[in-house]
Design a protein around this motif. Structure first.
Motif, short mmCIF file in Angstrom:
data_model
loop_
_atom_site.label_atom_id
_atom_site.label_comp_id
_atom_site.label_asym_id
_atom_site.label_seq_id
_atom_site.Cartn_x
_atom_site.Cartn_y
_atom_site.Cartn_z
N VAL A 1 21.60 -20.48 2.75
CA VAL A 1 21.63 -19.72 1.49
C VAL A 1 21.99 -20.65 0.33
N LEU A 2 22.96 -21.53 0.53
CA LEU A 2 23.33 -22.48 -0.53
C LEU A 2 22.16 -23.41 -0.85
N HIS A 3 21.44 -23.85 0.18
CA HIS A 3 20.25 -24.69 -0.02
C HIS A 3 19.21 -23.94 -0.84
N ALA A 4 18.95 -22.68 -0.47
CA ALA A 4 17.95 -21.89 -1.18
C ALA A 4 18.35 -21.70 -2.65
N LEU A 5 19.62 -21.40 -2.88
CA LEU A 5 20.10 -21.19 -4.24
C LEU A 5 19.99 -22.47 -5.06
N GLY A 6 20.47 -23.58 -4.52
CA GLY A 6 20.42 -24.84 -5.24
C GLY A 6 18.99 -25.27 -5.54
N SER A 7 18.11 -25.12 -4.56
CA SER A 7 16.70 -25.49 -4.75
C SER A 7 16.03 -24.61 -5.79
N CYS A 8 16.33 -23.32 -5.76
CA CYS A 8 15.68 -22.39 -6.68
C CYS A 8 16.22 -22.54 -8.10
N LEU A 9 17.52 -22.71 -8.26
CA LEU A 9 18.08 -22.93 -9.60
C LEU A 9 17.50 -24.20 -10.22
N THR A 10 17.43 -25.26 -9.42
CA THR A 10 16.90 -26.53 -9.91
C THR A 10 15.42 -26.41 -10.23
N GLY A 11 14.67 -25.81 -9.31
CA GLY A 11 13.23 -25.64 -9.52
C GLY A 11 12.92 -24.80 -10.75
N ALA A 12 13.66 -23.70 -10.92
CA ALA A 12 13.44 -22.85 -12.09
C ALA A 12 13.70 -23.63 -13.38
N MET A 13 14.79 -24.40 -13.38
CA MET A 13 15.12 -25.20 -14.55
C MET A 13 14.00 -26.19 -14.86
N SER B 1 20.33 -29.51 -24.12
CA SER B 1 21.75 -29.17 -24.05
C SER B 1 22.05 -28.51 -22.70
N ALA B 2 23.31 -28.55 -22.32
CA ALA B 2 23.74 -27.91 -21.08
C ALA B 2 23.43 -26.41 -21.13
N GLU B 3 23.63 -25.79 -22.28
CA GLU B 3 23.36 -24.36 -22.43
C GLU B 3 21.87 -24.06 -22.23
N GLN B 4 21.00 -24.88 -22.81
CA GLN B 4 19.55 -24.70 -22.63
C GLN B 4 19.19 -24.80 -21.15
N LEU B 5 19.71 -25.82 -20.47
CA LEU B 5 19.37 -26.04 -19.07
C LEU B 5 19.90 -24.91 -18.19
N GLU B 6 21.11 -24.41 -18.49
CA GLU B 6 21.66 -23.29 -17.72
C GLU B 6 20.79 -22.05 -17.89
N ASN B 7 20.36 -21.77 -19.12
CA ASN B 7 19.50 -20.61 -19.36
C ASN B 7 18.17 -20.73 -18.62
N LEU B 8 17.62 -21.92 -18.55
CA LEU B 8 16.37 -22.14 -17.82
C LEU B 8 16.58 -21.96 -16.32
#
Length: 183
Positions: free
Chosen positions: A90-102, A154-161
């Motif tokens: 689950v952690l792998h899926a979350l990390g991969s998806c957050l990064t990919g979406a960004m 910015s960190a905020e832009q990347l978090e939103n993405l």
């Protein structure tokens, strides 16, 4: 005449824009159904396979390989330590998806990502899983995601993405799960 692809962050931006246009013209193309099959081996050891899925208005026929994923538990949790735990997956899926979406959304917005690396931590208390305390949650008490990104954004832009992540949405909003036992 030679044409060059519009690639940003490893994403074909022209193809992404074309996909968005197709979905805007025919919203049914956005409907996807992903599937896995899971087989129990022994103890906490299971193997899942994924190949077929429905998307873009049809059953997919392009995927040639069956992808397999294994889960087990470490010896201290009575497993044979043959694979990552389901929680680690689950952690792998979350990390991969957050990064990919960004990365995908950054590419669509003309933002360069030169590098990204993340760490994820999920803490849990076995009192819930073992049925020793009904007040203790069975799953993670929380997940910490730390993403180190090399970018001018910015960190905020990347978090939103990153928050466009479907897995982030599944974990932060209740997702109905139905269970059917067939004997």
């Amino acid at each position: 005449m030679t044409t060059t692809e519009n690639i940003k962050n490893g994403v074909n931006v022209d193809q992404l824009v074309e996909t968005i246009q197709h979905i805007q013209a025919d919203p049914s193309l956005a409907k996807f159904e992903f599937r896995t099959k899971n087989n129990w081996i022994t103890g906490g050891h299971c193997v899942s396979s994924a190949k077929s899925f429905y998307g873009a208005g049809q059953e997919d026929s392009t995927r040639k390989e069956i992808f397999t994923m294994e889960c087990d538990h470490p010896n201290v949790l009575l497993g044979e330590d043959k694979a990552a735990t389901p929680a680690e997956v689950v952690l792998h899926a979350l990390g991969s998806c957050l990064t990919g979406a960004m990365v995908y959304h950054a590419a669509a917005n003309g933002i360069n990502i030169e590098g990204a690396e993340s760490t994820l931590e999920g803490a849990c208390d076995l009192h819930g899983f073992l049925g020793l305390d009904a007040e203790v949650r069975k799953g993670f008490e929380g997940i910490k995601f730390k993403l180190k990104v090399k970018s001018d954004a910015s960190a905020e832009q990347l978090e939103n993405l990153a928050k466009f992540s479907p897995v982030f949405d599944m974990l932060t909003n209740p997702t109905p799960v139905s269970i059917e036992i067939v004997k």
